[in-house]
Design an enzyme around this catalytic site. Structure first.
Site, short mmCIF file in Angstrom:
data_model
loop_
_atom_site.label_atom_id
_atom_site.label_comp_id
_atom_site.label_asym_id
_atom_site.label_seq_id
_atom_site.Cartn_x
_atom_site.Cartn_y
_atom_site.Cartn_z
N GLU A 144 13.29 -105.89 -23.96
CA GLU A 144 12.17 -106.37 -23.13
C GLU A 144 11.59 -107.63 -23.78
OE1 GLU A 144 8.88 -106.28 -24.34
OE2 GLU A 144 9.34 -105.25 -26.21
N CYS B 253 4.35 -106.78 -31.99
CA CYS B 253 5.75 -107.20 -32.04
C CYS B 253 6.07 -108.20 -33.15
CB CYS B 253 6.17 -107.79 -30.70
SG CYS B 253 6.24 -106.55 -29.42
C1 UDX Z 1 5.47 -110.98 -27.92
C2 UDX Z 1 6.57 -111.79 -27.22
O1 UDX Z 1 6.01 -112.97 -26.68
C3 UDX Z 1 7.26 -110.95 -26.17
O2 UDX Z 1 8.31 -111.69 -25.59
C4 UDX Z 1 7.81 -109.71 -26.87
O3 UDX Z 1 8.62 -108.95 -26.13
C5 UDX Z 1 6.65 -108.93 -27.46
O4 UDX Z 1 6.01 -109.76 -28.40
P1 UDX Z 1 2.94 -110.32 -27.44
O5 UDX Z 1 2.98 -109.60 -28.75
O6 UDX Z 1 2.34 -109.63 -26.28
O7 UDX Z 1 4.43 -110.71 -26.98
O8 UDX Z 1 2.12 -111.66 -27.65
P2 UDX Z 1 2.36 -113.22 -27.60
O9 UDX Z 1 1.73 -113.78 -26.40
O10 UDX Z 1 3.76 -113.55 -27.84
O11 UDX Z 1 1.45 -113.66 -28.86
C6 UDX Z 1 1.72 -113.16 -30.16
C7 UDX Z 1 0.74 -113.71 -31.18
O12 UDX Z 1 0.96 -115.09 -31.42
C8 UDX Z 1 -0.74 -113.60 -30.78
O13 UDX Z 1 -1.47 -113.15 -31.90
C9 UDX Z 1 -1.13 -115.00 -30.42
O14 UDX Z 1 -2.50 -115.27 -30.63
C10 UDX Z 1 -0.25 -115.80 -31.37
N1 UDX Z 1 0.04 -117.17 -30.88
C11 UDX Z 1 0.77 -117.33 -29.74
C12 UDX Z 1 -0.41 -118.26 -31.61
O15 UDX Z 1 -1.06 -118.15 -32.65
N2 UDX Z 1 -0.08 -119.51 -31.15
C13 UDX Z 1 0.64 -119.72 -30.03
O16 UDX Z 1 0.89 -120.89 -29.70
C14 UDX Z 1 1.09 -118.60 -29.29
#
Ligand code: UDX
Length: 456
Positions: free
Chosen positions: A176, A285
């Site tokens: 996923e 994740c």
């Molecule tokens: C992630 C993946 O994106 C998804 O494809 C996978 O299957 C599950 O893990 P998620 O954990 O829901 O999804 O969050 P995501 O939106 O990817 O953000 C992860 C972390 O990165 C957050 O803490 C967010 O604040 C941080 N982040 C994200 C940044 O610090 N900078 C960015 O530019 C993007």
């Protein structure tokens, strides 16, 4: 005549009955009703399939049977209720029941980290055994949970060993890529669907199941699909750590990392998404998957130094923020800090590996008094955060505090009444851990403002 799928947003495709013509709906079981299981099961039901969700947590099942979902995910509850009412979404505590009534079985149980970062696959093993003991006819067993490469092989071995008859089965991997906060949208409109299969039968079943989504299908072997999942999350985490590293250089020379990110991100090969500098990535994740991939590589005899550095930079961002707060307030002991945002990112109440939790703990240990506010995560936070004052909004948090610290980029925080905030604060200091404000505007309004990787 197929069903009409109501779009979730203006950009989404409207499904017409014709697009679903001839779609072979199947009986699906979902083992494990955590985040991934619940979203996957609900969305498959919304495509018209019959879905039965199994979980050993009877309390959770009771809640679900009442039409309530235990997580906050935009669009999910409504879709969940709709499908439950139509009888396409059912629940059971019996894996036997789920296996007997389905053709495709998705394993969606958790794979938590062990102390050393390795994924704990006990639940996967247990579920595989339970499935094996209840197979009576052909089943396609699909790994959905993020698992180390070669887990598919293990699942196959367990099923072969514990199966009580000659019924055929296939194992497949179908990782996923759901982001919390937009998981339903991500499921319905994926960039791609990855399936790792070993037989034409398995490939055809999965290709047909996902056909209505009209997404590019990447077909590989099971190991390939397992690696794609690890590599995707590790690459995204690397992007974040890369821009965070750049933000440190920007700070030193007085450049603005948001401009740098745009300058490099508009190159299509790089892209602007996942290039926001901040306090580091969190969630259920990235931290877990980066650790697991480092561990897998180690086991295979490859030292994944790049990922170790990605992890190190991510940890460093939290030190960096604390140093900033200290720099702005001179001394930390007895200072009152208003923290805005607890969840690991906006649009979720999830606190798993949220950088905010670590940062708050460290500020408390440094003698600070902490006031917190988050639009959604307060109920969960109250259960785990001790010794902090929970506030009903940003203004109450700011009241008589020595600074405002932004830890999650919720939209709500972008639209605060700054005149009011300034009046409430003891000192007009804002430390913006997510770069959501314009430094010039903040300065003009009389704040002492600092972001991440931006000139003060
Ligand atoms: C992630 C993946 O994106 C998804 O494809 C996978 O299957 C599950 O893990 P998620 O954990 O829901 O999804 O969050 P995501 O939106 O990817 O953000 C992860 C972390 O990165 C957050 O803490 C967010 O604040 C941080 N982040 C994200 C940044 O610090 N900078 C960015 O530019 C993007």
């Amino acid at each position: 005549m197929g069903e009409i799928y109501t779009p979730l947003g203006p950009e989404t495709r409207v499904w017409r009955g014709a697009e679903l013509r001839g779609y072979n709906r199947v009986n699906i079981s979902i083992i494990g009703t955590g985040y991934v299981g619940l979203v996957t099961g609900t969305c498959f039901a919304d495509l018209g399939n019959n879905v039965i969700c199994a979980d050993s947590d009877k309390e959770k099942l009771q809640t679900l049977k009442k039409g309530k979902i235990p997580i906050y995910e935009p669009g999910l509850e409504e879709m969940f209720k709709r499908n439950e009412q139509k009888g396409r979404l059912k629940f059971t505590s019996s894996i036997k029941d789920a296996v007997l009534k389905s053709d495709i079985i998705f394993i969606c149980v958790g794979t938590p980290s062990k102390e050393n970062g390795e994924a704990n696959l006990l639940y996967i093993e247990k579920v595989s055994k339970d499935i094996a003991q209840n197979i009576k006819s052909y089943k396609l067993i699909v790994e959905k949970s993020t698992v180390p490469v070669e887990t598919g092989e293990r699942v196959k071995e367990v099923i072969r060993s514990f199966k009580k008859n000659k019924a055929n089965f296939d194992v497949a991997s179908n990782p996923e890529f759901l982001r919390e906060g937009s998981a339903v949208e991500d499921f319905m409109h994926p960039d791609r669907i990855v399936i790792g299969v070993e037989s034409k039968r398995a490939k055809d079943l999965l290709a047909e199941l996902y056909r209505p989504l009209k997404a590019p299908l990447v077909v590989t072997d099971i190991k390939g699909a397992e690696i794609i999942k690890h590599a995707s999350n590790s690459f995204l985490a690397t992007k974040i750590s890369f821009i965070n590293a750049i933000s440190n250089i920007c700070e030193k020379v007085g450049a603005d990392v948001t401009k740098i990110a745009r300058g490099i991100g508009l190159d299509k090969r790089i892209s602007t998404s996942f290039l926001n500098a901040g306090i580091g990535y969190g969630g259920s994740c990235f931290p877990k998957d980066v650790n697991a991939f480092i561990h897998i590589a180690d086991k295979l005899g490859y030292d994944f130094g790049l990922l170790r550095e990605v992890k190190k930079i991510n940890e460093h961002q939290k030190d960096f923020l604390i140093n900033k707060i200290e720099h702005m307030l001179w001394n930390l002991p007895d200072k009152t800090i208003a923290v805005l945002g607890l969840s690991f990112k906006p649009d979720t109440d999830d606190l798993r590996s949220a950088p905010a939790l670590d940062i708050i703990e460290r500020l408390k240990n440094a003698g600070c008094i902490i006031k917190v506010y988050d639009p959604k995560a307060m109920p969960k936070a109250k259960k785990i955060l001790k010794g902090v004052k929970f506030c009903k909004n940003a203004y109450e948090a700011a009241s008589k505090s020595d600074c405002l610290v932004i830890l999650t980029d919720w939209n709500e925080f972008k639209e605060l009444d700054f005149k009011k905030i300034k009046k409430k604060l003891h000192q007009p200091v804002i430390i913006d851990g997510r770069n959501i404000y314009d430094p010039k505007k903040m300065k003009k309004m009389g704040f002492r403002y600092t972001g991440i990787g931006r000139a003060i």
